[in-house]
Write an enzyme that holds these catalytic residues in place. Structure first.
Site, mmCIF file in Angstrom:
data_model
loop_
_atom_site.group_PDB
_atom_site.id
_atom_site.type_symbol
_atom_site.label_atom_id
_atom_site.label_comp_id
_atom_site.label_asym_id
_atom_site.label_seq_id
_atom_site.Cartn_x
_atom_site.Cartn_y
_atom_site.Cartn_z
ATOM 1 N N SER A 1 3.344 -2.422 10.360
ATOM 2 C CA SER A 1 4.950 -2.447 10.353
ATOM 3 C C SER A 1 5.503 -4.159 9.873
ATOM 4 O O SER A 1 6.609 -4.164 10.533
ATOM 5 C CB SER A 1 5.196 -2.128 11.785
ATOM 6 N N ASN B 1 0.752 -1.376 0.040
ATOM 7 C CA ASN B 1 0.051 0.050 -0.006
ATOM 8 C C ASN B 1 0.721 1.073 0.099
ATOM 9 O O ASN B 1 1.472 1.511 0.815
ATOM 10 C CB ASN B 1 -0.798 -0.121 1.210
ATOM 11 N N TRP B 2 1.139 2.025 -1.149
ATOM 12 C CA TRP B 2 1.830 3.166 -1.057
ATOM 13 C C TRP B 2 1.275 4.292 -0.693
ATOM 14 O O TRP B 2 2.063 5.322 -0.693
ATOM 15 C CB TRP B 2 2.240 3.286 -2.691
ATOM 16 N N LYS B 3 0.120 4.290 -0.017
ATOM 17 C CA LYS B 3 -0.417 5.581 0.493
ATOM 18 C C LYS B 3 -0.328 6.695 -0.490
ATOM 19 O O LYS B 3 -0.503 6.623 -1.682
ATOM 20 C CB LYS B 3 0.067 5.664 2.102
ATOM 21 N N HIS C 1 -9.550 0.634 5.014
ATOM 22 C CA HIS C 1 -8.123 0.916 5.579
ATOM 23 C C HIS C 1 -8.224 1.846 6.912
ATOM 24 O O HIS C 1 -9.063 2.777 6.790
ATOM 25 C CB HIS C 1 -6.956 1.550 4.721
ATOM 26 N N GLU D 1 -6.693 4.317 7.930
ATOM 27 C CA GLU D 1 -6.440 5.795 7.845
ATOM 28 C C GLU D 1 -7.944 6.212 7.205
ATOM 29 O O GLU D 1 -8.462 7.180 7.374
ATOM 30 C CB GLU D 1 -5.440 6.062 6.884
ATOM 31 N N GLY E 1 2.897 -1.347 4.183
ATOM 32 C CA GLY E 1 2.882 0.286 4.070
ATOM 33 C C GLY E 1 4.361 0.686 3.709
ATOM 34 O O GLY E 1 4.673 0.371 2.541
ATOM 35 N N GLY E 2 4.920 1.134 4.687
ATOM 36 C CA GLY E 2 5.907 1.784 4.654
ATOM 37 C C GLY E 2 7.361 0.957 4.021
ATOM 38 O O GLY E 2 7.920 1.704 2.868
ATOM 39 N N GLU F 1 -5.278 -5.403 10.425
ATOM 40 C CA GLU F 1 -4.420 -4.287 10.673
ATOM 41 C C GLU F 1 -4.506 -3.850 12.088
ATOM 42 O O GLU F 1 -5.612 -2.599 12.133
ATOM 43 C CB GLU F 1 -4.331 -3.469 9.681
ATOM 44 N N GLY G 1 2.168 2.013 10.711
ATOM 45 C CA GLY G 1 3.086 2.711 10.698
ATOM 46 C C GLY G 1 4.086 3.344 11.880
ATOM 47 O O GLY G 1 4.688 4.371 12.120
HETATM 48 C C1 PEP Z 1 -0.730 -0.334 5.905
HETATM 49 O O1 PEP Z 1 -0.652 1.056 5.330
HETATM 50 O O2 PEP Z 1 -1.862 -0.900 5.746
HETATM 51 C C2 PEP Z 1 0.233 -0.474 6.846
HETATM 52 C C3 PEP Z 1 0.183 -1.646 7.279
HETATM 53 O O3 PEP Z 1 1.420 0.504 7.102
HETATM 54 P P1 PEP Z 1 2.755 0.079 7.622
HETATM 55 O O4 PEP Z 1 3.395 -1.326 6.824
HETATM 56 O O5 PEP Z 1 3.727 1.188 7.362
HETATM 57 O O6 PEP Z 1 2.572 -0.163 9.111
#
Ligand code: PEP
Length: 252
Positions: free
Chosen positions: A215, A10-12, A97, A99, A236-237, A169, A175
């Protein structure tokens, strides 16, 4: 038959079109030798078409949107319709998600509409659920997840459920660099599997992929993926760095 693992990035709200092209090229290259797992990337909307040109020939990489509207077209300023997303090359869409839920106030009813809209237009929903730290500390994790799952998937048929991807999640792990322990992840995933059995038939629930997200990185992915009910990762990251995502794709 075993569930085919899915590694999803997920590049957000990151990457210009040019940066997205470069990252997508690296993902396609990383996925070139992959035969026993699926890869998904979700760039920002502006880069979807450009990225599709890069991933379209890849047997393993699928393109996803980071959200989706339920309607085909109309007065929905700021939203993107399933038809538009398919036109841009998407076959999947992240929905619910954390966010979207916590920063933009999307509730279970709206998320359910998005899930049903994705199915109506034959896009695969990657349906996200997760508890906050307060909810976990209050001992409410399973109750919260059950409510999110039952409301988010309300009205989904057994046939549709076969293709849905669920992503667990925990909000406190997204994050933050804090990952759920493998035991915490497996405990929740097993609970979710049982819940899916109660909502759909057992032979359907056992086919549904449940991803862990929060993470995930090259150091913890192998241990997480070793758990029976962890069928993949939503990243994500670490999906924004080609090298890290390459290692995550090649989890052992
Ligand atoms: C996400 O964006 O779904 C996520 C899990 O982010 P991260 O891996 O950065 O925690």
């Amino acid at each position: 038959m075993g569930r085919r693992p899915l590694v999803a990035g997920n590049w957000k709200m990151h990457t210009t079109i040019q940066e997205a092209r470069k990252l997508a090229e690296a993902v396609v290259k990383a996925g070139a030798d992959v035969i026993d797992r699926d890869i998904m990337i979700a760039p920002p909307f502006t880069a979807l078409s450009a990225v599709f040109e890069i991933v379209r020939g890849s047997p393993s990489v699928r393109l996803a949107a980071q959200n989706i509207c339920w309607a085909e077209k109309g007065a929905f300023t700021g939203e993107i319709s399933p038809v538009m997303l398919k036109d841009a090359g998407c076959s999947m869409a992240i929905i619910g998600h954390s966010e979207r839920r916590h920063v933009f106030g999307e509730d279970d009813a709206m998320i359910n509409k998005r899930v049903l809209g994705a199915f109506e237009f034959e896009l695969v929903p990657v349906f996200c659920i997760g508890e906050t730290l307060d909810e976990r500390e209050a001992g409410k994790t399973m109750e919260i997840l059950e409510n999110q799952m039952r409301s988010g998937l309300a009205g989904v048929t057994a046939d549709q459920a076969q293709t849905v991807v669920v992503a667990y999640e925990p909000v406190w792990a997204i994050g933050t660099g804090k990952t759920a322990t493998v035991e915490q992840a497996q405990e929740v995933h097993a609970f979710l599997r049982g819940l899916l059995v109660s909502m759909f038939e057992k032979n359907i629930a056992t086919q549904i992929r449940i991803l862990y997200g929060g993470s995930v990185n090259p150091e913890n992915v192998d241990a997480l993926m070793s758990q029976e009910d962890v069928d993949g990762a939503l990243v994500g990251g670490a999906s924004l760095k080609a090298e890290s995502f390459d290692r995550i794709i090649h989890f052992q």
